[in-house]
Design an enzyme around this catalytic site. Sequence first.
Site, mmCIF file in Angstrom:
data_model
loop_
_atom_site.group_PDB
_atom_site.id
_atom_site.type_symbol
_atom_site.label_atom_id
_atom_site.label_comp_id
_atom_site.label_asym_id
_atom_site.label_seq_id
_atom_site.Cartn_x
_atom_site.Cartn_y
_atom_site.Cartn_z
ATOM 1 C CD GLU A 83 -2.798 -1.263 -0.015
ATOM 2 O OE1 GLU A 83 -3.001 -0.214 -0.671
ATOM 3 O OE2 GLU A 83 -3.253 -2.366 -0.341
ATOM 4 C CG HIS A 143 -1.121 1.175 -4.516
ATOM 5 N ND1 HIS A 143 -0.973 1.031 -5.879
ATOM 6 C CD2 HIS A 143 -1.491 -0.044 -4.048
ATOM 7 C CE1 HIS A 143 -1.247 -0.222 -6.221
ATOM 8 N NE2 HIS A 143 -1.556 -0.898 -5.117
#
Length: 295
Positions: A25, A28
């Site tokens: 994550e 991202h």
Amino acid sequence: MSIVPHIVGVLVLLLGVLVSVGLHEVGHMVPAKKFGVRVSQYFVGFGPTLWSRTKGETEYGIKAIPLGGFVRLVGMMPPAPEGATRGRGFWNDLVADARDASVAEVRPGEEHRAFYNLSTPKKLAVMFGGPFMNLVIATVLMAVILIGYGLPAVSTTVAQLSECVPASVTSAASGDECEGRPAAPAVAAGLEPGDEVVSFGGAEVQGWQQLVGLINESAGRPSEIVVLRDGERVSLEVTPARTERPVVDEDGTAVLDAAGEPVVQPGGFVGFSPLQVREPQPCRPCCPPSASRRG
């Protein structure tokens, strides 16, 4: 049997999942923030929130179910085209609700910070950031295993000794009874478990395959074998017995003839098995620098 190791194993597995998901994550989130997208939430896990803290404009936290995670980028879905009518049906309603929820996250005056307003290359960079982080994790873990832990390898250290010369290629003697067969050359020469072979027939030994080749070439004639024993070099004399060895392919599988029998070739037999070890792999650059440059 104690259950503690199993519990520790499960906890380590869950920790590994949390770390890998968290880094995914991050892959991202970092480019999204770099391109100006507002990131409202970064969570590891799903379900009820166990802990969270807001720093800047992003809420960071951990949820109860450690089987995933998410990073919320504002404006993931663009608004419906102007003049478009809302369709009917479950899937149309689902898409329309998702669009409405995405648009509602965009603060007035911050439309330029919505994900849907990024250029296509920047969108691809944000979406590829997570898988790219997975590749980085895999590369780092593989390097740690290869360099720090190593790969299985065969050493030139004596692990076990055969008592006597095998009767055939497929049957080896075991125990103290040799049934009239001669003692194995290794036993007759005085080799002991733990000895490390460093020289054979006057040639310095660099590896197990080289040692096997030297033994095969010396079948039937006395040869000097030098071993390291308790830190000291000990010179012994061994005469490899003539025998026939099965031919194996590159995968170590025995080669069979048309009748299904193992193919054999003349070789030498000393009578000890090597110690299996793990060898850390050297850290080498993929492309070594050239010795000179040409204009």
